[in-house]
Design a protein around this motif. Structure first.
Motif, mmCIF file in Angstrom:
data_model
loop_
_atom_site.group_PDB
_atom_site.id
_atom_site.type_symbol
_atom_site.label_atom_id
_atom_site.label_comp_id
_atom_site.label_asym_id
_atom_site.label_seq_id
_atom_site.Cartn_x
_atom_site.Cartn_y
_atom_site.Cartn_z
ATOM 1 N N SER A 21 39.675 34.402 33.409
ATOM 2 C CA SER A 21 39.745 34.112 34.992
ATOM 3 C C SER A 21 40.546 35.180 35.634
ATOM 4 C CB SER A 21 40.945 33.024 34.974
ATOM 5 O OG SER A 21 40.655 32.073 34.108
ATOM 6 N N ARG A 41 41.569 26.941 27.264
ATOM 7 C CA ARG A 41 42.327 28.197 27.113
ATOM 8 C C ARG A 41 42.131 29.132 28.222
ATOM 9 N NH1 ARG A 41 42.644 32.604 22.385
ATOM 10 N NH2 ARG A 41 44.301 33.959 23.158
ATOM 11 N N GLY A 42 43.169 29.109 29.461
ATOM 12 C CA GLY A 42 42.822 30.216 30.060
ATOM 13 C C GLY A 42 43.332 31.581 29.878
ATOM 14 N N VAL A 43 42.414 32.352 30.300
ATOM 15 C CA VAL A 43 43.124 33.798 29.810
ATOM 16 C C VAL A 43 42.961 34.600 31.226
ATOM 17 C CG1 VAL A 43 42.592 35.971 28.465
ATOM 18 C CG2 VAL A 43 42.103 33.583 27.323
ATOM 19 N N LEU A 44 44.265 34.900 31.753
ATOM 20 C CA LEU A 44 44.374 35.733 32.906
ATOM 21 C C LEU A 44 43.928 37.321 32.696
ATOM 22 C CD1 LEU A 44 44.946 35.884 35.632
ATOM 23 C CD2 LEU A 44 47.444 36.296 35.088
ATOM 24 N N CYS A 45 42.875 37.656 33.352
ATOM 25 C CA CYS A 45 42.540 39.183 33.639
ATOM 26 C C CYS A 45 42.758 39.636 35.113
ATOM 27 C CB CYS A 45 40.977 39.167 33.562
ATOM 28 S SG CYS A 45 40.430 38.538 31.794
ATOM 29 N N LEU A 46 43.478 40.912 35.041
ATOM 30 C CA LEU A 46 43.823 41.526 36.331
ATOM 31 C C LEU A 46 42.618 42.143 37.163
ATOM 32 C CD1 LEU A 46 47.247 43.077 35.103
ATOM 33 C CD2 LEU A 46 46.597 40.809 35.878
ATOM 34 N N PHE A 47 41.447 41.903 36.838
ATOM 35 C CA PHE A 47 40.325 42.353 37.496
ATOM 36 C C PHE A 47 39.081 41.515 36.941
ATOM 37 C CE2 PHE A 47 36.757 45.465 38.049
ATOM 38 C CZ PHE A 47 36.906 45.490 39.392
ATOM 39 N N SER A 419 42.592 47.842 33.150
ATOM 40 C CA SER A 419 43.644 46.611 33.028
ATOM 41 C C SER A 419 43.476 45.685 31.875
ATOM 42 C CB SER A 419 43.665 46.115 34.451
ATOM 43 O OG SER A 419 42.682 45.329 34.558
ATOM 44 N N TRP A 422 46.256 45.105 29.449
ATOM 45 C CA TRP A 422 47.316 44.288 29.807
ATOM 46 C C TRP A 422 47.181 42.823 29.264
ATOM 47 C CZ3 TRP A 422 47.678 39.538 32.837
ATOM 48 C CH2 TRP A 422 49.062 39.442 33.101
ATOM 49 N N ALA A 425 47.690 42.864 25.666
ATOM 50 C CA ALA A 425 49.338 42.577 25.441
ATOM 51 C C ALA A 425 49.605 41.015 25.551
ATOM 52 C CB ALA A 425 50.086 43.726 26.052
ATOM 53 N N ARG A 426 49.248 40.902 26.713
ATOM 54 C CA ARG A 426 49.656 39.238 27.041
ATOM 55 C C ARG A 426 49.280 38.217 26.109
ATOM 56 N NH1 ARG A 426 50.662 36.697 31.915
ATOM 57 N NH2 ARG A 426 49.389 34.247 32.314
ATOM 58 N N GLY A 479 52.394 51.511 30.141
ATOM 59 C CA GLY A 479 52.895 50.779 31.527
ATOM 60 C C GLY A 479 52.374 49.609 31.414
ATOM 61 N N MET A 480 51.278 49.113 30.528
ATOM 62 C CA MET A 480 50.880 47.813 30.509
ATOM 63 C C MET A 480 51.149 47.001 29.476
ATOM 64 S SD MET A 480 47.133 48.424 32.353
ATOM 65 C CE MET A 480 46.751 49.965 31.858
ATOM 66 N N TYR B 441 50.958 36.558 41.228
ATOM 67 C CA TYR B 441 50.171 36.595 42.347
ATOM 68 C C TYR B 441 50.897 35.298 43.323
ATOM 69 C CZ TYR B 441 46.098 38.738 39.977
ATOM 70 O OH TYR B 441 45.451 39.509 39.171
ATOM 71 N N LEU B 463 48.684 31.330 34.752
ATOM 72 C CA LEU B 463 47.905 31.947 35.404
ATOM 73 C C LEU B 463 48.023 32.761 36.734
ATOM 74 C CD1 LEU B 463 44.286 30.139 34.990
ATOM 75 C CD2 LEU B 463 45.329 32.186 33.651
ATOM 76 N N ARG B 468 54.355 39.096 32.237
ATOM 77 C CA ARG B 468 54.292 38.886 30.747
ATOM 78 C C ARG B 468 53.011 39.711 30.312
ATOM 79 N NH1 ARG B 468 51.997 35.246 27.359
ATOM 80 N NH2 ARG B 468 51.210 34.072 29.053
ATOM 81 N N PRO B 469 53.063 40.796 29.877
ATOM 82 C CA PRO B 469 54.258 41.899 29.975
ATOM 83 C C PRO B 469 54.127 42.390 31.443
ATOM 84 C CG PRO B 469 52.368 42.868 29.023
ATOM 85 C CD PRO B 469 51.907 41.507 29.286
ATOM 86 N N ASP B 472 54.489 48.534 34.394
ATOM 87 C CA ASP B 472 55.492 49.543 34.643
ATOM 88 C C ASP B 472 54.372 50.511 35.446
ATOM 89 O OD1 ASP B 472 56.596 51.831 34.890
ATOM 90 O OD2 ASP B 472 57.515 51.722 32.735
ATOM 91 N N ALA B 475 55.033 54.216 35.086
ATOM 92 C CA ALA B 475 54.340 55.030 33.963
ATOM 93 C C ALA B 475 52.659 55.196 34.122
ATOM 94 C CB ALA B 475 54.579 54.153 32.667
ATOM 95 N N MET B 476 52.183 54.141 34.603
ATOM 96 C CA MET B 476 51.002 54.155 35.184
ATOM 97 C C MET B 476 50.596 55.428 36.231
ATOM 98 S SD MET B 476 49.331 50.439 35.137
ATOM 99 C CE MET B 476 50.705 49.344 35.770
#
Lengths: 516, 516
Positions: A21, A41-47, A419, A422, A425-426, A479-480, B441, B463, B468-469, B472, B475-476
């Motif tokens: 998402s 299950r919602g999985v957040l993506c940054l793009f 991204s 990230w 990692a999450r 950083g991520m 967001y 969402l 989390r995490p 930074d 760093a990026m």
């Protein structure tokens, strides 16, 4: 229940229970409904390109669609490149694109755009769900469409008022037709060709690159004395020790021509006739040798493993396939090279690994040294749109939580969808990413010569150069939230790769290749 | 000369002499030709959305198109979201999309897709240049189309064989028509409305948000005793000490309604009637108050500053506009807040700054404290597709090398196109980026309530959560060659911002906002 709740309930009931998402305002009711239907299950993506690529990786590994939640036309646009790759992989995906409320579209507010035109370029099925009363049925139809053999992208456009209005009901899953059996006469025709005594070759793709299809294909090839190839960019190739030996057709046109030289009959199984990836001046696009006939054993939507097994019986094939013996290379020492990296991978690849390969020029030598490693899957860049590796690895790890995922990534490609780290990692995903830092679009340096543009000078070369300034992937990953190291020698890489495999969660190793 | 050389020569002759590029194999002749036509500056971007956003920023600051070089359908797809924003900004851009050689398309090789469908969603003009003999004329037509008032995206699809074939010739620039004058009777009608004695308001946008148009609009508004607003998301607003006072219409629907309450005549100048950004249940989309008539002074393609000046004469306006007095806030101390950040910006903003504002929720309070700072430009997110700030800042810095660029960026938005930082480092661009890290967001947390989805629980809120995490950004940025720091107090930010402004080249400050 409102439309969003009915949609998610319908998806979950059809076993579409992961949603990659990146939502916006028009999708807020969908987001809110995640608390009413906790099986999703919602999985957040940054793009969005991460979300669509992750759905591709998930679908390749489970055979079932994930859903993707995107925000209006621009969100879909950002996800299109990896949907393009997924389309080429024939991955089942249910794409949900939020849109303005129907009555609001005429006002042409800033985010209004032509969603349907964009969706049409990658989807095998598109529907706009105009009323909350329809959303259950529409969602069930979307899942069925996505799962229709061989798999495709089904895009459901979800206006905000459909999502928020009451009066919706979930719908039961629709039946999905099994892949069609290849007719007997088609099998007989191919059997006759294979028995002709003339030089033949088998080229398999699609659903025939999994073990069952490959075993049958290997038996057929052995009976005919024919080489067995698979497509250059398989969506998912099952390989390794104890699995059938199969050679991926090379990407470079001249190498394909060499491998097929002398073949009089090329039998295609779930794959199209080989063509050049790009056009080059004065070079052919069609790579089938002169005088070679092409025969198609069914279509990619057919039951190809079944067809190959029946064909094996028809041609009196041996009972056993030609299987890859187990064997790992010696670990190298000293300076890193593509050769030594391949040997390290072959020596250390864990059993059941999922290798996601977007190494572009850096991984062409990897198949040899990894062939005898324990059984593993190899997922490739099916559509040529870079930025696929990190997202597909993310989705594959969500799909197969018990299996280690190894992502082989070029530095240029990594920057497209970085991204994804990230999200890894999450979600605590067990992905080890090796970024091959050659500080250039290395493939294009070769292509500049291939297209005959050799008269290029420093300004052209500068546009293919990634080393100014240097990209520090370890810093970016850290950083991520992804632990990262940098390897400059074989000893570095061995130690860091072992540690990454031993520890849970994601890791990144910036593999610094020596300069040219 | 080959097609690529003729194309670049034609562009350069028409003063299109910057090309934001992410090329692939099908564009290699274009790349090679950069050494033959050295007047064209190639700027490498690591993702197409950076290239298109940079072209938007460049075009907003120069009024002339940059060119963008993209690789086939997926490359265009990756650039679409920022082309969407550029379309809303009416920025002139010449988009060159490389395609397979014409004869190669029928082979449906992996990167084949429907480029024309994608291009149509954002372009005012699309042409496929089928022969090298045509490319000069096609390129000249593309530039003229891009420059046609008020400005638009012109997309030229460039097959590889058109690019590499000989027999091409460059073409001379085509004349570009001046914007049309608004007819006298239209002016007279608006003048009559303004003289009616009923409550009026002026709303200006498009080309009327630059100083000349604003001066005339301010005089007209003063004559009519009417408030002067500009559109919520201007492409380029000239403001600061000594420039006309103008209030940006708020984004939130209820605030727009409040600001326009009691207005009986709304005069639109280069802007459409105000509508809600999104639809919300039981809220109107049309934000014009009941009983208010809307009057349009010409269209966005007309000569709006000229029309406003003629209108000022017609209504007997005062000679002087209402100008913003100079004045800067006191520098704050202690904990960071949106209020204190605004005051720091207002206190330190250098003369001639270009502010690129994609701060989303974090910059809504910035107009006040920066109003009396020395003259500067304010560029906003015109189309709502996030990931615009870093790229637009990059292009604005290429366009205006003597001017400091300040990029105000949300953390969520920054992650869309973060690789723009690398291009800033590579080109040594004087961009100072402030990332407002609120670790969410934040806008969507409000929208979740606005749409009535308040019944949401922890899974929904998760969402919208970016902490989390933790991201930074320092760093990026460092990993992409941009010096970066992290500010947690007003003192940190003041010291780091001053230093970033004093030093040449790009800098990033990760502005850590306190938790909610």
């Amino acid at each position: 229940m409102n439309g969003a709740q009915a949609l998610i309930r319908t998806l979950v009931d059809a076993r579409v229970d992961v949603c990659f998402s990146n939502p916006g305002t028009s999708e807020m009711h969908f987001v809110a409904a995640l608390d009413q239907v906790p099986e999703m299950r919602g999985v957040l993506c940054l793009f969005e390109g991460v979300a669509t690529g992750a759905a591709d990786g998930y679908g390749r590994m489970t055979g079932r669609p994930a859903s993707v939640l995107l925000h209006l036309g621009p969100g879909l646009a950002n996800g299109l490149a990896n949907l393009h790759n997924a389309r080429r992989a024939r991955t089942p995906i249910v794409t949900v694109v939020g849109d303005h409320a129907g009555y609001h579209k005429a006002y042409d507010s800033p985010l209004e755009s032509d969603i349907d035109a964009l969706a049409g370029t990658v989807s095998g099925w598109v529907r706009r769900s105009a009323r909350s009363a329809d959303i259950g049925d529409d969602a069930a139809a979307a899942v069925a469409a996505a799962r229709t053999a061989p798999g495709q992208i089904a895009t459901l456009v979800l206006p905000a008022d459909t999502s928020w209005s009451a009066g919706a009901a979930s719908a039961a899953p629709l039946p999905v037709e099994a892949p069609a059996a290849v007719p007997d006469d088609a099998l007989a025709a191919v059997a006759a060709v294979l028995a002709s005594g003339e030089p033949c070759a088998l080229l398999v793709g699609g659903g025939a690159t999994r073990t069952r299809g490959l075993v049958a294909a290997s038996r057929v090839a052995a009976a005919a004395g024919a080489p067995l190839f698979c497509e250059t960019f398989p969506a998912r190739l099952e390989r390794g020790a104890g699995r059938p030996v199969v050679e991926r057709l090379p990407r470079a046109a001249d190498q394909v021509t060499r491998r097929l030289a002398g073949v009089r009959h090329l039998v295609l199984v779930g794959v199209r006739s080989p063509v050049s990836f790009f056009a080059y001046p004065d070079q052919p696009s069609d790579l089938v040798p002169d005088g070679c006939q092409v025969h198609e054993l069914g279509t990619v939507a057919d039951d190809l493993p079944g067809a190959l097994e029946r064909l094996a019986d028809l041609v009196g094939a041996p009972a056993e396939a030609v299987l890859q013996p187990a064997g790992r290379p010696e670990l190298p020492t000293g300076e890193l090279s593509l050769d030594s990296i391949g040997r390290i991978l072959g020596a250390l690849l864990p059993e059941g690994a999922i290798v996601v390969d977007e190494g572009v020029t850096s991984t062409r030598q990897m198949p040899g040294p990894t062939a005898g490693a324990p059984p593993h899957d190899w997922l490739t860049l099916t559509g040529g749109a870079i930025g696929q590796g990190l997202p597909v690895a993310t989705g594959a790890a969500v799909a197969a939580p018990g299996r280690p995922v190894i992502c082989l990534e070029g530095d240029g490609s990594a920057m497209y969808t970085v991204s994804a780290l990230w999200t890894q990692a999450r979600e605590g995903l067990d992905v080890t990413t090796l970024v091959f830092s050659n500080r250039s679009y290395r493939i294009l340096e070769g292509e500049l010569a291939n297209v005959g543009a050799a008269a290029s000078g420093p300004r052209a070369r500068d546009l293919l150069e990634l080393g100014r300034p240097e990209l520090d992937f370890a810093a970016m990953a850290t950083g991520m939230g992804v632990p990262a190291t940098r390897a400059r020698t074989a000893e570095d890489l061995i130690q860091q790769f072992r540690r990454a495999l031993a520890e849970p969660g994601p890791h990144l190793i910036d593999v610094v290749l020596p300069g040219p």
